[in-house]
Enzyme design. Structure first.
Site, PDB file in Angstrom:
ATOM      1  N   SER A 144       9.347  -0.784   7.389  1.00 50.65           N
ATOM      2  CA  SER A 144       8.198  -1.508   7.945  1.00 50.65           C
ATOM      3  C   SER A 144       8.320  -1.636   9.458  1.00 50.65           C
ATOM      4  O   SER A 144       9.410  -1.461  10.013  1.00 50.65           O
ATOM      5  CB  SER A 144       8.168  -2.915   7.321  1.00 50.65           C
ATOM      6  OG  SER A 144       7.358  -3.795   8.084  1.00 50.65           O
ATOM      7  N   TYR A 157      10.499 -11.335   4.921  1.00 51.50           N
ATOM      8  CA  TYR A 157      10.106  -9.914   4.862  1.00 51.50           C
ATOM      9  C   TYR A 157      10.823  -9.123   5.954  1.00 51.50           C
ATOM     10  O   TYR A 157      11.368  -8.044   5.696  1.00 51.50           O
ATOM     11  CB  TYR A 157       8.598  -9.835   5.025  1.00 51.50           C
ATOM     12  CG  TYR A 157       7.984  -8.468   4.869  1.00 51.50           C
ATOM     13  CD1 TYR A 157       7.622  -7.720   5.986  1.00 51.50           C
ATOM     14  CD2 TYR A 157       7.732  -7.931   3.611  1.00 51.50           C
ATOM     15  CE1 TYR A 157       7.037  -6.472   5.852  1.00 51.50           C
ATOM     16  CE2 TYR A 157       7.142  -6.693   3.470  1.00 51.50           C
ATOM     17  CZ  TYR A 157       6.792  -5.968   4.597  1.00 51.50           C
ATOM     18  OH  TYR A 157       6.210  -4.728   4.479  1.00 51.50           O
TER      19      TYR A 157
HETATM   20  P1  NAP Z   1       1.096  -3.554  -2.631  1.00 49.13           P
HETATM   21  O1  NAP Z   1      -0.283  -3.003  -2.564  1.00 49.13           O
HETATM   22  O2  NAP Z   1       1.305  -5.023  -2.711  1.00 49.13           O
HETATM   23  O3  NAP Z   1       1.889  -2.832  -3.846  1.00 49.13           O
HETATM   24  C1  NAP Z   1       3.215  -3.193  -4.060  1.00 49.13           C
HETATM   25  C2  NAP Z   1       3.587  -2.649  -5.412  1.00 49.13           C
HETATM   26  O4  NAP Z   1       4.921  -3.052  -5.741  1.00 49.13           O
HETATM   27  C3  NAP Z   1       2.675  -3.196  -6.519  1.00 49.13           C
HETATM   28  O5  NAP Z   1       2.392  -2.195  -7.472  1.00 49.13           O
HETATM   29  C4  NAP Z   1       3.555  -4.280  -7.112  1.00 49.13           C
HETATM   30  O6  NAP Z   1       3.256  -4.596  -8.451  1.00 49.13           O
HETATM   31  C5  NAP Z   1       4.904  -3.610  -7.049  1.00 49.13           C
HETATM   32  N1  NAP Z   1       5.996  -4.579  -7.246  1.00 49.13           N
HETATM   33  C6  NAP Z   1       6.117  -5.799  -6.701  1.00 49.13           C
HETATM   34  N2  NAP Z   1       7.236  -6.396  -7.150  1.00 49.13           N
HETATM   35  C7  NAP Z   1       7.828  -5.526  -8.021  1.00 49.13           C
HETATM   36  C8  NAP Z   1       9.013  -5.561  -8.812  1.00 49.13           C
HETATM   37  N3  NAP Z   1       9.816  -6.624  -8.818  1.00 49.13           N
HETATM   38  N4  NAP Z   1       9.306  -4.486  -9.585  1.00 49.13           N
HETATM   39  C9  NAP Z   1       8.481  -3.421  -9.615  1.00 49.13           C
HETATM   40  N5  NAP Z   1       7.333  -3.310  -8.882  1.00 49.13           N
HETATM   41  C10 NAP Z   1       7.031  -4.365  -8.093  1.00 49.13           C
HETATM   42  O7  NAP Z   1       1.900  -3.067  -1.361  1.00 49.13           O
HETATM   43  P2  NAP Z   1       1.678  -1.817  -0.407  1.00 49.13           P
HETATM   44  O8  NAP Z   1       0.891  -2.247   0.767  1.00 49.13           O
HETATM   45  O9  NAP Z   1       1.262  -0.637  -1.218  1.00 49.13           O
HETATM   46  O10 NAP Z   1       3.187  -1.637   0.077  1.00 49.13           O
HETATM   47  C11 NAP Z   1       4.082  -0.809  -0.617  1.00 49.13           C
HETATM   48  C12 NAP Z   1       5.381  -0.849   0.169  1.00 49.13           C
HETATM   49  O11 NAP Z   1       5.103  -0.542   1.545  1.00 49.13           O
HETATM   50  C13 NAP Z   1       6.033  -2.227   0.171  1.00 49.13           C
HETATM   51  O12 NAP Z   1       7.425  -2.078   0.177  1.00 49.13           O
HETATM   52  C14 NAP Z   1       5.583  -2.812   1.531  1.00 49.13           C
HETATM   53  O13 NAP Z   1       6.489  -3.785   1.999  1.00 49.13           O
HETATM   54  C15 NAP Z   1       5.598  -1.584   2.374  1.00 49.13           C
HETATM   55  N6  NAP Z   1       4.774  -1.633   3.577  1.00 49.13           N
HETATM   56  C16 NAP Z   1       3.450  -1.919   3.499  1.00 49.13           C
HETATM   57  C17 NAP Z   1       2.696  -1.891   4.677  1.00 49.13           C
HETATM   58  C18 NAP Z   1       1.223  -2.193   4.704  1.00 49.13           C
HETATM   59  O14 NAP Z   1       0.707  -2.422   5.813  1.00 49.13           O
HETATM   60  N7  NAP Z   1       0.548  -2.227   3.583  1.00 49.13           N
HETATM   61  C19 NAP Z   1       3.283  -1.548   5.890  1.00 49.13           C
HETATM   62  C20 NAP Z   1       4.658  -1.297   5.911  1.00 49.13           C
HETATM   63  C21 NAP Z   1       5.379  -1.316   4.744  1.00 49.13           C
HETATM   64  P3  NAP Z   1       2.414  -5.946  -8.726  1.00 49.13           P
HETATM   65  O15 NAP Z   1       0.998  -5.557  -8.551  1.00 49.13           O
HETATM   66  O16 NAP Z   1       2.766  -6.337 -10.104  1.00 49.13           O
HETATM   67  O17 NAP Z   1       2.856  -6.979  -7.703  1.00 49.13           O
HETATM   68  C1  GCO Z   2       2.226  -8.616   8.141  1.00 43.63           C
HETATM   69  C2  GCO Z   2       1.985  -7.309   7.442  1.00 43.63           C
HETATM   70  C3  GCO Z   2       3.063  -6.319   7.809  1.00 43.63           C
HETATM   71  C4  GCO Z   2       2.792  -5.017   7.120  1.00 43.63           C
HETATM   72  C5  GCO Z   2       3.816  -4.012   7.400  1.00 43.63           C
HETATM   73  C6  GCO Z   2       3.837  -3.604   8.829  1.00 43.63           C
HETATM   74  O1  GCO Z   2       1.956  -9.658   7.536  1.00 43.63           O
HETATM   75  O2  GCO Z   2       2.670  -8.549   9.299  1.00 43.63           O
HETATM   76  O3  GCO Z   2       1.911  -7.478   6.043  1.00 43.63           O
HETATM   77  O4  GCO Z   2       4.311  -6.821   7.447  1.00 43.63           O
HETATM   78  O5  GCO Z   2       2.739  -5.182   5.756  1.00 43.63           O
HETATM   79  O6  GCO Z   2       5.058  -4.336   6.893  1.00 43.63           O
HETATM   80  O7  GCO Z   2       4.678  -2.486   8.936  1.00 43.63           O
END
Ligand code: NAP
Ligand code: GCO
Length: 263
Positions: A144, A157
């Site tokens: 992230s 986080y």
């Molecule tokens: P999301 O839409 O919230 O999806 C997260 C997924 O992880 C969901 O399917 C969730 O299932 C599953 N999950 C949560 N807890 C779990 C557990 N204990 N065991 C198995 N599965 C679990 O998140 P996203 O935005 O796609 O993000 C995916 C990854 O990218 C995460 O690691 C997040 O931190 C990272 N990330 C996201 C962003 C962003 O801007 N979106 C940026 C940087 C990094 P449930 O629906 O049951 O909760």
């Molecule tokens: C926040 C956001 C970020 C993104 C992502 C950025 O609240 O700042 O959720 O944490 O999810 O991780 O890279």
């Protein structure tokens, strides 16, 4: 080009019923991989299988909480029996809790660390023995911006994602000799359910202040989409990155390089 192909590979993407994991898994299938995903309940797994089917992808879905070592070991054993040994692991499953640190309960902090950092440890540990035996493997951790930067309300986080960056480097260091590459992808701000609260329109119909902030902080002047991560994820899962190890590839539209547009 053959070096970007995933033909014949078995890929597990955790938490990939939707969101970033789903997009990466679809990209892997289109690159030739057999795709496996897990989620925490059967309803989500069923919904995920239907979503993959709608993309003409026959994905294998398993119910598994990445923080539960017994469930993870049972899932990996079942996958190896039913599908084959795992060549590519993407530790994608993750949550965020946006709470001012001085108001956050220790249990809430622990929950984020458990899923976002202990989970990748547990799942990586479960797949490493087969990769070591094959002298080949790819582990990709979804880090992230918060692996590098802090901000208000995301202490747990940021601590987890900072730790995940170093876990990535340590796996790379400890297992590189087995031809296992472990790298991270650091997405910028991506439009998924996880960031939906940061993009909600205001009562007067105007953009959320955080939405405007991210647009001003991103040279690309837009939020990322899950599809923006697919090419980098295929690269890190393929032979093309055979000598890339311990690297965090930021896919952020330039946020980390940019001071931000003058208001
Ligand atoms: P999301 O839409 O919230 O999806 C997260 C997924 O992880 C969901 O399917 C969730 O299932 C599953 N999950 C949560 N807890 C779990 C557990 N204990 N065991 C198995 N599965 C679990 O998140 P996203 O935005 O796609 O993000 C995916 C990854 O990218 C995460 O690691 C997040 O931190 C990272 N990330 C996201 C962003 C962003 O801007 N979106 C940026 C940087 C990094 P449930 O629906 O049951 O909760
Ligand atoms: C926040 C956001 C970020 C993104 C992502 C950025 O609240 O700042 O959720 O944490 O999810 O991780 O890279």
């Amino acid at each position: 080009m053959a070096q970007f192909s995933l033909e014949g590979k078995v890929a597990l993407v955790t938490g990939a019923s939707y969101g970033i994991g789903f997009a990466i898994a679809c990209g892997y299938a289109k690159a030739g991989a057999t795709v496996i995903f897990n989620d925490i309940n059967q309803d989500l797994v069923d919904k995920g299988i239907a979503a993959y089917k709608a993309e003409n992808i026959r994905a294998h879905g398993y119910v598994c909480d990445v923080t539960n070592e017994d469930q993870v070991n049972a899932m990996v054993a079942q996958i190896e029996k039913e599908v084959g040994t795992i060549d590519i692991l993407v530790n994608n499953a993750g949550i965020i809790k946006r709470i001012p640190m001085h108001e956050m309960k220790a249990a809430e902090f622990r929950q984020v660390i458990d899923i976002d950092l202990n989970g990748p440890f547990i799942v990586s540990k479960a797949v490493l023995p087969s990769m070591m035996k094959k002298n080949s493997g790819k582990i990709i951790n979804i880090c992230s911006m918060m692996s590098e930067l802090g901000r208000e309300t995301v202490s747990a986080y940021a601590a987890a994602k900072g730790g995940l960056k170093m876990l990535t480097r340590n796996i790379a260091s400890e297992y590189g000799g087995y031809n296992i590459q472990c790298n991270g992808i650091g997405p910028g701000y991506i439009a998924t359910p996880q960031t939906a609260p940061l993009r909600e329109k205001q009562a007067d119909g105007s953009a959320h202040p955080f939405d405007q902030f991210i647009i001003a902080k991103t040279p690309a002047a837009r939020w990322g989409t899950p599809e923006d991560l697919v090419g980098p994820a295929v690269f890190l899962a393929s032979e093309a990155s055979g000598f890339v190890n311990g690297h965090i590839l930021y896919v952020d539209g330039g946020i980390l390089a940019y001071i931000g547009k003058q208001p």
